[in-house]
Design a protein around this motif. Structure first.
Motif, short mmCIF file in Angstrom:
data_model
loop_
_atom_site.label_atom_id
_atom_site.label_comp_id
_atom_site.label_asym_id
_atom_site.label_seq_id
_atom_site.Cartn_x
_atom_site.Cartn_y
_atom_site.Cartn_z
N ALA A 1 43.05 19.98 40.91
CA ALA A 1 41.81 19.48 41.50
C ALA A 1 40.59 19.93 40.69
N GLY A 2 40.78 20.83 39.72
CA GLY A 2 39.70 21.26 38.84
C GLY A 2 38.98 22.52 39.26
N GLY A 3 39.39 23.13 40.35
CA GLY A 3 38.74 24.35 40.81
C GLY A 3 39.64 25.56 40.70
N PRO A 4 39.19 26.69 41.25
CA PRO A 4 39.97 27.92 41.17
C PRO A 4 41.18 27.93 42.11
N GLY A 5 41.22 27.06 43.09
CA GLY A 5 42.35 27.01 44.01
C GLY A 5 42.34 28.11 45.05
N LYS A 6 43.42 28.18 45.79
CA LYS A 6 43.58 29.19 46.85
C LYS A 6 44.30 30.39 46.27
N TYR A 7 43.72 31.56 46.44
CA TYR A 7 44.34 32.75 45.89
C TYR A 7 44.04 33.97 46.76
N HIS A 8 44.85 34.98 46.54
CA HIS A 8 44.65 36.29 47.16
C HIS A 8 44.29 37.25 46.03
N SER A 9 43.25 38.04 46.22
CA SER A 9 42.79 38.94 45.17
C SER A 9 43.00 40.40 45.58
N ALA A 10 43.41 41.20 44.63
CA ALA A 10 43.59 42.63 44.87
C ALA A 10 43.37 43.39 43.57
N PRO B 1 49.65 45.99 36.64
CA PRO B 1 49.68 44.53 36.58
C PRO B 1 51.05 43.92 36.90
N LEU B 2 52.12 44.66 36.64
CA LEU B 2 53.46 44.16 36.94
C LEU B 2 53.62 43.86 38.42
N LEU B 3 52.93 44.60 39.28
CA LEU B 3 53.01 44.34 40.72
C LEU B 3 52.44 42.97 41.06
N CYS B 4 51.49 42.51 40.29
CA CYS B 4 50.91 41.19 40.49
C CYS B 4 51.99 40.12 40.29
N ARG B 5 52.72 40.22 39.20
CA ARG B 5 53.80 39.26 38.93
C ARG B 5 54.88 39.34 39.99
N ARG B 6 55.24 40.54 40.37
CA ARG B 6 56.31 40.69 41.36
C ARG B 6 55.91 40.09 42.71
N SER B 7 54.63 40.21 43.08
CA SER B 7 54.21 39.62 44.35
C SER B 7 54.32 38.10 44.29
N CYS B 8 54.13 37.52 43.12
CA CYS B 8 54.29 36.08 42.95
C CYS B 8 55.78 35.70 42.96
N ASP B 9 56.61 36.53 42.37
CA ASP B 9 58.06 36.27 42.34
C ASP B 9 58.62 36.05 43.74
N VAL B 10 58.21 36.85 44.69
CA VAL B 10 58.81 36.83 46.02
C VAL B 10 58.14 35.86 46.98
N ASP B 11 57.06 35.21 46.57
CA ASP B 11 56.33 34.29 47.44
C ASP B 11 56.67 32.85 47.07
N ALA B 12 57.31 32.13 47.98
CA ALA B 12 57.73 30.75 47.71
C ALA B 12 56.54 29.83 47.44
N PHE B 13 55.37 30.12 47.99
CA PHE B 13 54.20 29.27 47.78
C PHE B 13 53.36 29.68 46.58
N CYS B 14 53.72 30.79 45.93
CA CYS B 14 52.95 31.25 44.77
C CYS B 14 53.29 30.37 43.57
N VAL B 15 52.24 29.85 42.91
CA VAL B 15 52.42 29.00 41.74
C VAL B 15 51.98 29.70 40.46
N GLY B 16 51.48 30.92 40.60
CA GLY B 16 51.07 31.69 39.44
C GLY B 16 50.15 32.82 39.81
N TYR B 17 49.73 33.56 38.79
CA TYR B 17 48.82 34.68 39.03
C TYR B 17 47.93 34.84 37.82
N SER B 18 46.83 35.55 38.01
CA SER B 18 45.97 35.88 36.88
C SER B 18 45.64 37.36 36.94
N VAL B 19 45.36 37.90 35.76
CA VAL B 19 45.02 39.31 35.64
C VAL B 19 43.71 39.39 34.86
N TYR B 20 42.75 40.11 35.43
CA TYR B 20 41.48 40.36 34.76
C TYR B 20 41.40 41.85 34.49
#
Length: 139
Positions: free
Chosen positions: A27-36, A41-60
């Motif tokens: 849709a061209g925007g940032p989308g729906k996300y949860h920020s923490a 940073p590996l915990l970020c990927r793992r939280s996406c691994d176990v979530d069926a609705f997760c389509v990706g993650y970003s790390v800043y």
């Protein structure tokens, strides 16, 4: 490039395609996300691994004190899927990608119910050798 990490699920492999910048949806925007914030940073990927609705993650990175900002993106509709990344200094977007499930092995035999498969018949036995020819008559 593909992130080096993947994991095997029951039927598919999960890969992460990394792009420099912040994640952008179809849709061209940032989308729906949860920020923490996290120091791992590996915990970020793992939280996406176990979530069926997760389509990706970003790390800043870096935040003050060695922390990184982790955003996990959710998609409940096709337009929420990650489509790319927009320039954003210090941010990397990782799109979750599933490989197709493995093909099932081909069936050994396809027979209608109730049919019986028998082994191939034995070849017929070789005929016995012919008896030797009698000697020619002598005159």
């Amino acid at each position: 490039r593909f992130a080096a990490a993947w994991r095997a699920s029951r039927t598919r492999m999960v890969w992460y395609f990394g792009r420099a910048g912040a994640c952008v949806t179809r849709a061209g925007g940032p989308g729906k996300y949860h920020s923490a914030s996290t120091s791992r940073p590996l915990l970020c990927r793992r939280s996406c691994d176990v979530d069926a609705f997760c389509v990706g993650y970003s790390v800043y990175a870096p935040l003050v004190g060695g922390q990184v900002e982790c955003k996990t993106y959710k998609a409940q509709a096709p337009e929420d899927a990650i489509a790319g990344a927009t320039p954003s200094s210090g941010t990397t977007c990782y799109e979750k990608i599933y490989s197709p499930p493995p093909s099932p092995p081909p069936p050994r035999f396809l027979l209608p119910a109730g049919w019986l498969l028998l082994p191939p018949p034995e070849p017929p036995p070789e005929p016995p050798p012919s008896p030797p020819s009698p000697p020619p008559p002598s005159s």
